[in-house]
Design a protein around this motif. Structure first.
Motif, PDB file in Angstrom:
ATOM      1  N   SER A 287      -3.492  -3.298   0.233  1.00  0.00           N
ATOM      2  CA  SER A 287      -4.244  -2.235   0.906  1.00  0.00           C
ATOM      3  C   SER A 287      -4.338  -1.022   0.007  1.00  0.00           C
ATOM      4  N   SER A 288      -5.524  -0.748  -0.461  1.00  0.00           N
ATOM      5  CA  SER A 288      -5.700   0.443  -1.295  1.00  0.00           C
ATOM      6  C   SER A 288      -7.164   0.848  -1.259  1.00  0.00           C
ATOM      7  N   LYS A 289      -7.399   2.061  -0.820  1.00  0.00           N
ATOM      8  CA  LYS A 289      -8.780   2.544  -0.758  1.00  0.00           C
ATOM      9  C   LYS A 289      -9.439   2.434  -2.130  1.00  0.00           C
ATOM     10  N   THR A 290      -8.727   2.902  -3.150  1.00  0.00           N
ATOM     11  CA  THR A 290      -9.305   2.938  -4.493  1.00  0.00           C
ATOM     12  C   THR A 290      -9.065   1.650  -5.281  1.00  0.00           C
ATOM     13  N   PHE A 291      -8.040   0.927  -4.928  1.00  0.00           N
ATOM     14  CA  PHE A 291      -7.568  -0.267  -5.648  1.00  0.00           C
ATOM     15  C   PHE A 291      -7.214   0.077  -7.106  1.00  0.00           C
ATOM     16  N   THR A 292      -6.798   1.295  -7.324  1.00  0.00           N
ATOM     17  CA  THR A 292      -6.374   1.698  -8.669  1.00  0.00           C
ATOM     18  C   THR A 292      -5.014   2.403  -8.614  1.00  0.00           C
ATOM     19  N   THR A 293      -4.467   2.599  -7.430  1.00  0.00           N
ATOM     20  CA  THR A 293      -3.223   3.362  -7.308  1.00  0.00           C
ATOM     21  C   THR A 293      -2.087   2.626  -8.033  1.00  0.00           C
ATOM     22  N   LEU A 294      -1.445   3.343  -8.937  1.00  0.00           N
ATOM     23  CA  LEU A 294      -0.457   2.723  -9.831  1.00  0.00           C
ATOM     24  C   LEU A 294       0.622   1.949  -9.074  1.00  0.00           C
TER      25      LEU A 294
ATOM     26  N   GLY B  43       0.859  -1.179   0.000  1.00  0.00           N
ATOM     27  CA  GLY B  43       0.000   0.000   0.000  1.00  0.00           C
ATOM     28  C   GLY B  43       0.889   1.221   0.000  1.00  0.00           C
ATOM     29  N   ILE B  44       0.309   2.385  -0.177  1.00  0.00           N
ATOM     30  CA  ILE B  44       1.136   3.608  -0.189  1.00  0.00           C
ATOM     31  C   ILE B  44       0.345   4.742   0.466  1.00  0.00           C
ATOM     32  N   GLY B  45       1.053   5.768   0.914  1.00  0.00           N
ATOM     33  CA  GLY B  45       0.380   6.905   1.572  1.00  0.00           C
ATOM     34  C   GLY B  45      -0.380   6.412   2.790  1.00  0.00           C
ATOM     35  N   GLY B  46      -1.626   6.786   2.888  1.00  0.00           N
ATOM     36  CA  GLY B  46      -2.430   6.407   4.048  1.00  0.00           C
ATOM     37  C   GLY B  46      -2.641   4.911   4.167  1.00  0.00           C
ATOM     38  N   SER B  47      -2.429   4.176   3.092  1.00  0.00           N
ATOM     39  CA  SER B  47      -2.594   2.716   3.152  1.00  0.00           C
ATOM     40  C   SER B  47      -1.296   2.021   3.555  1.00  0.00           C
ATOM     41  N   ASP B  48      -0.329   2.814   3.968  1.00  0.00           N
ATOM     42  CA  ASP B  48       0.978   2.281   4.355  1.00  0.00           C
ATOM     43  C   ASP B  48       1.487   2.945   5.642  1.00  0.00           C
TER      44      ASP B  48
ATOM     45  N   MET C 236       0.423  17.709   6.120  1.00  0.00           N
ATOM     46  CA  MET C 236       0.714  18.429   4.875  1.00  0.00           C
ATOM     47  C   MET C 236      -0.266  18.080   3.755  1.00  0.00           C
ATOM     48  N   GLU C 237      -0.770  16.838   3.744  1.00  0.00           N
ATOM     49  CA  GLU C 237      -1.768  16.499   2.725  1.00  0.00           C
ATOM     50  C   GLU C 237      -3.117  17.117   3.110  1.00  0.00           C
ATOM     51  N   SER C 238      -3.346  17.272   4.407  1.00  0.00           N
ATOM     52  CA  SER C 238      -4.627  17.839   4.848  1.00  0.00           C
ATOM     53  C   SER C 238      -4.663  19.356   4.668  1.00  0.00           C
TER      54      SER C 238
ATOM     55  N   GLN D 292       3.643  13.886   8.596  1.00  0.00           N
ATOM     56  CA  GLN D 292       3.836  14.680   7.366  1.00  0.00           C
ATOM     57  C   GLN D 292       2.638  14.524   6.455  1.00  0.00           C
ATOM     58  N   GLN D 293       2.211  13.268   6.247  1.00  0.00           N
ATOM     59  CA  GLN D 293       1.049  13.092   5.367  1.00  0.00           C
ATOM     60  C   GLN D 293      -0.195  13.687   6.018  1.00  0.00           C
ATOM     61  N   LEU D 294      -0.370  13.373   7.307  1.00  0.00           N
ATOM     62  CA  LEU D 294      -1.566  13.846   8.005  1.00  0.00           C
ATOM     63  C   LEU D 294      -1.693  15.367   7.899  1.00  0.00           C
TER      64      LEU D 294
ATOM     65  N   ASP E 261      -9.614  16.789   1.330  1.00  0.00           N
ATOM     66  CA  ASP E 261      -9.361  16.356  -0.050  1.00  0.00           C
ATOM     67  C   ASP E 261      -7.852  16.449  -0.309  1.00  0.00           C
ATOM     68  N   GLN E 262      -7.393  16.057  -1.469  1.00  0.00           N
ATOM     69  CA  GLN E 262      -5.950  16.067  -1.774  1.00  0.00           C
ATOM     70  C   GLN E 262      -5.740  16.102  -3.280  1.00  0.00           C
ATOM     71  N   PHE E 263      -6.390  17.080  -3.931  1.00  0.00           N
ATOM     72  CA  PHE E 263      -6.289  17.128  -5.392  1.00  0.00           C
ATOM     73  C   PHE E 263      -4.859  17.418  -5.860  1.00  0.00           C
ATOM     74  N   GLY E 264      -4.065  18.002  -4.954  1.00  0.00           N
ATOM     75  CA  GLY E 264      -2.702  18.377  -5.320  1.00  0.00           C
ATOM     76  C   GLY E 264      -1.815  17.214  -5.730  1.00  0.00           C
ATOM     77  N   VAL E 265      -2.192  15.999  -5.384  1.00  0.00           N
ATOM     78  CA  VAL E 265      -1.323  14.878  -5.744  1.00  0.00           C
ATOM     79  C   VAL E 265      -1.674  14.309  -7.117  1.00  0.00           C
ATOM     80  N   GLU E 266      -2.757  14.829  -7.713  1.00  0.00           N
ATOM     81  CA  GLU E 266      -3.263  14.228  -8.953  1.00  0.00           C
ATOM     82  C   GLU E 266      -2.403  14.530 -10.187  1.00  0.00           C
TER      83      GLU E 266
HETATM   84  O1  F6P Z   1      -1.285  10.142  -3.007  1.00  0.00           O
HETATM   85  C1  F6P Z   1      -2.562  10.453  -2.643  1.00  0.00           C
HETATM   86  C2  F6P Z   1      -3.336   9.355  -2.019  1.00  0.00           C
HETATM   87  O2  F6P Z   1      -4.622   9.441  -2.524  1.00  0.00           O
HETATM   88  C3  F6P Z   1      -3.345   9.418  -0.510  1.00  0.00           C
HETATM   89  O3  F6P Z   1      -4.209  10.356  -0.009  1.00  0.00           O
HETATM   90  C4  F6P Z   1      -3.693   8.020  -0.165  1.00  0.00           C
HETATM   91  O4  F6P Z   1      -3.471   7.760   1.173  1.00  0.00           O
HETATM   92  C5  F6P Z   1      -2.794   7.285  -1.115  1.00  0.00           C
HETATM   93  O5  F6P Z   1      -2.823   8.061  -2.291  1.00  0.00           O
HETATM   94  C6  F6P Z   1      -3.146   5.858  -1.398  1.00  0.00           C
HETATM   95  O6  F6P Z   1      -4.370   5.710  -2.040  1.00  0.00           O
HETATM   96  P1  F6P Z   1      -5.085   4.306  -2.124  1.00  0.00           P
HETATM   97  O7  F6P Z   1      -5.315   3.830  -0.739  1.00  0.00           O
HETATM   98  O8  F6P Z   1      -6.356   4.560  -2.852  1.00  0.00           O
HETATM   99  O9  F6P Z   1      -4.184   3.366  -2.881  1.00  0.00           O
END
Ligand code: F6P
Length: 532
Positions: free
Chosen positions: A198-205, A145-150, A345-347, A341-343, A489-494
Motif C-alpha cells: 500500500s503506497s500512494k506514490t509507490f516510491t516511499t523508501l 505501508g507507512i503513514g496514511g497507508s498504514d 499534526m501532518e495537516s 496524530q498524523q491526521l 500538503d506535507q512538505f515538512g516530511v521531505e
Molecule cells: O511521510 C509523509 C507521507 O507522504 C504521508 O503523508 C503518507 O501518508 C506517507 O508518507 C506514505 O506515503 P505513500 O502512501 O506514498 O507511501
C-alpha cells in the motif's frame, strides 16, 4: 476592533472564569453547550467558554467564510493549492447518487468500480476462492505501508476487532526497521500469505524496502511465478506497480485528490475490508457519509465538527494551550490517538499561510493520548496538577462489545469522574473537611478549571467508527480554515527523507568524504566504525 482583537480581549476576560462556579450559577450550562447527533453526544459544557465566547468563535468562522470553504471541499475545488489538487476523500464515501466532479469529470463511476474490485477480491480471500500459488487458502495478510497507508487500516482493524474474520490473521508492517518485517514473517508461511503493498506514490523508501524483502522471502520459498498469487498493490502509480512486478489486474487504484492520511475510505482500506467484510466496510462509509451530511448542513451551533474545531482553535490561538489529549475509553480504540496524530499534526503543523506568508500565531497543537483508564495511571497527573493547560477529548462507548461483570460500568464511571475532577478540582475547604493536615493541603489541592469535551457513542460499530473518524477529519479542516493554512500538503516530511538518502551511502562506504557539521560527521563515523 477586528475579530482577533475581540477574541484576545475575551481570552483575557476568561482568565477570571471558573468552570465550577459557572456550573453552580447556571444549571442550564449543559443544556446550552451540548449537541446530540444520531448515536453521538458531544458535551462541551466543561470548556473555558461562555455564550459570548461561542458567539465570537462563530463570528470568526463566518469571517473566514467557513461555509463556503466547506462547500468548496465537497464540490471538488482545488483547495490543496500548493499541489493544485482537489480534496475529495468525501467522494470515496459518497453513498448518495449525486455525481462529484473533478476537472469536469464525474469521479463516482471510478470510485464505485474500485469499491467493486475490492468487494470481489476481499470476498475471494474470505471465502477461499482466491488461493495461493500452491492452491492453499490465504490465512495471513500482511499490509505493507507507512503513514496514511498504514495507520488507518491498523487503527480501524483494531477498533473493529469484534467484526473481524477470526480465521484471517492481519499483520501491518510499516517500519523500515527490519524487526517489524522479521516479526511478521516469523508468524507466517509463504504458501498461505498475501502481501498488500500500500503506497500512494509507490516510491516511499520504507515501503519499497519492505516490499522487496517480502518478495525475496516469497520467491525464495515458492519461486518468482508465485508472486502474482501472493502480491497485490494499492496505489495511484501504475507505472511503478508494474515495474515492481505486480500484475495491474491486482492493483487497486486511488487518485491524487485523496490525501494519504485521508485514504482509509478507498483502496487503502483493502486490508480492513478483507478483515471485516464488504458489508461492514460499507457501513463504515455510511457512517462517515452521514457525518459529512451533518457537517455540510447543520448550522454552526449544532455542528459537531465545527464546534470541536472552534474550541480547538480557541485553546491554541487564544488560551495558550500547546497540546491536547485524545483519551478513548475503549481498548479497541487504542490506536486512535496515533491515527489522529498524523491526521491533525501532518495537516495543521504549518507555519506558512495560504498566501505563502509566515504565520504570527500558533497553529496545530501537539496531540497525544492513550486509552483510559491506563492513561490515568501515568500522564493524567500532569493534566490534573501540572503547569500546562491541556484540553482533553474523552471518547467513550456506552455499550461495550465485552460486557463482562461490571467492567464497563467501572470504565464509564472513570471517564465521567475524570471530566468532573478536571472541571471541579478540589479546594482547601474540601480538603480540610476531609481532615487533611495543613502541610499536605497545597499538594492535595486541585485547581480544577481544566477543560474537556466528552463524546459518548452508543457503541463502536463500523458505522459509528466511520462517523467518528469523519468528525475528526472535519474538525481538522475547520481549524485549517480558521488559521488560513493549507491542511492538505506535507512538505515538512521531505527534508529528513532527502538527507537520509544522502547519508545512506556514507554509512556503507567508509571512504566517502563527510561534509556535514561536526555532530553529524561524528555520528556517521561512530556507526561506520561499530558496524564493521
Ligand atoms: O511521510 C509523509 C507521507 O507522504 C504521508 O503523508 C503518507 O501518508 C506517507 O508518507 C506514505 O506515503 P505513500 O502512501 O506514498 O507511501
Amino acid at each position: 476592533m477586528t475579530i482577533y482583537q475581540d477574541l484576545q480581549k475575551k481570552a483575557k476576560e476568561m482568565q477570571g472564569f471558573n468552570l465550577r462556579e459557572a456550573f453552580e450559577k447556571d444549571n442550564k450550562r449543559f443544556q446550552k453547550f451540548h449537541v446530540e447527533w444520531q448515536d453521538f453526544l458531544l458535551d462541551y459544557s466543561k470548556n473555558l467558554i461562555d455564550e459570548k465566547t461561542m458567539k465570537l468563535l462563530e463570528k470568526w468562522a463566518n469571517e473566514c467564510q467557513l461555509s463556503s470553504a466547506i462547500q468548496s471541499m465537497f464540490n471538488g475545488e482545488k483547495i490543496n493549492t500548493t499541489e493544485n489538487r482537489a480534496v475529495l476523500h468525501t467522494a470515496l464515501r459518497n453513498r448518495s447518487s449525486n455525481p462529484i466532479f473533478v476537472d469536469g469529470k464525474d469521479v463516482m463511476p471510478d470510485v464505485l468500480k474500485v469499491l467493486d474490485h475490492m468487494h470481489q477480491f476481499s470476498d475471494a480471500i474470505r471465502n477461499g476462492t482466491w488461493l495461493g500459488a500452491t492452491n492453499k487458502r490465504i490465512t495471513d495478510i500482511i499490509n505493507i505501508g507507512i503513514g496514511g497507508s498504514d495507520l488507518g487500516p491498523v487503527m480501524a482493524t483494531k477498533a473493529l476487532t469484534p467484526y473481524c474474520e477470526p480465521s484471517l490473521h492481519m499483520h501491518f508492517v510499516s517500519n523500515v526497521d527490519g524487526t517489524d518485517m522479521a516479526e511478521a514473517l516469523r508468524q507466517c508461511h509463504p504458501e498461505t500469505t498475501l502481501f498488500i503493498i500500500s503506497s500512494k506514490t509507490f516510491t516511499t523508501l520504507e515501503t519499497m524496502t519492505n516490499a522487496k524483502t517480502a518478495r525475496a522471502w516469497l520467491s525464495k520459498a515458492l519461486g518468482e511465478n508465485a508472486i502474482a498469487k501472493h502480491f497485490v498493490a494499492v496505489s495511484t502509480n501504475e507505472k511503478e506497480v508494474k515495474k515492481f512486478g505486480i500484475d495491474t489486474e491486482n492493483m487497486f487504484v486511488f487518485w491524487n485528490w485523496v490525501g494519504g492520511r485521508y485514504s482509509i475510505w478507498g483502496a487503502i482500506g483493502l486490508s480492513l475490508m478483507i478483515a471485516i467484510g464488504y458489508d461492514n466496510f460499507i457501513q463504515m462509509l455510511e457512517g462517515a457519509h452521514a457525518m459529512d451530511q451533518h457537517f455540510k448542513t447543520a448550522d454552526f451551533k449544532n455542528n459537531m465538527p465545527v464546534i470541536l474545531g472552534l474550541l480547538g482553535a480557541w485553546y491554541t490561538g487564544y488560551m495558550g494551550a500547546e497540546s491536547y489529549a485524545v483519551l478513548p475509553y475503549d481498548q479497541y480504540l487504542s490506536r486512535l490517538p496515533a491515527y489522529l496524530q498524523q491526521l491533525d499534526m501532518e495537516s495543521n503543523g504549518k507555519s506558512i499561510d495560504k498566501n505563502g506568508k509566515i504565520i504570527s500565531y500558533p497553529t496545530g497543537p501537539i496531540l497525544f493520548g492513550e486509552p483510559g483508564t491506563n492513561g490515568q495511571h501515568s500522564f493524567y497527573q500532569l493534566i490534573h496538577q501540572g503547569t500546562h493547560l491541556i484540553p482533553v477529548d474523552f471518547i467513550a462507548p456506552i455499550h461495550s462489545h465485552n460486557e463482562i461483570g461490571n467492567h464497563h460500568d467501572i470504565l464509564l464511571a472513570n471517564v465521567v469522574a475524570q471530566s468532573e475532577a478536571l472541571m471541579r478540582g478540589k479546594n482547601k475547604k474540601e480538603l480540610k473537611d476531609e481532615g487533611i493536615s495543613k502541610e499536605l493541603i497545597p499538594f492535595k489541592t486541585f485547581t480544577g478549571n481544566r477543560p474537556s469535551n466528552t463524546i459518548l457513542i452508543d457503541k463502536i460499530t463500523p458505522y459509528t467508527l466511520g462517523a467518528l473518524i469523519a468528525l475528526y477529519e472535519h474538525k481538522v479542516f475547520v481549524m485549517g480554515i480558521l488559521w488560513n493554512i493549507n491542511s492538505f500538503d506535507q512538505f515538512g516530511v521531505e527534508l529528513g527523507k532527502q538527507l537520509a538518502k544522502n547519508i545512506l551511502p556514507e554509512l556503507t562506504d567508509k571512504h566517502k568524504k563527510l561534509n556535514h557539521d561536526s555532530s553529524t560527521n561524528a555520528l556517521v563515523e561512530k556507526i561506520r566504525k561499530m558496524r564493521k
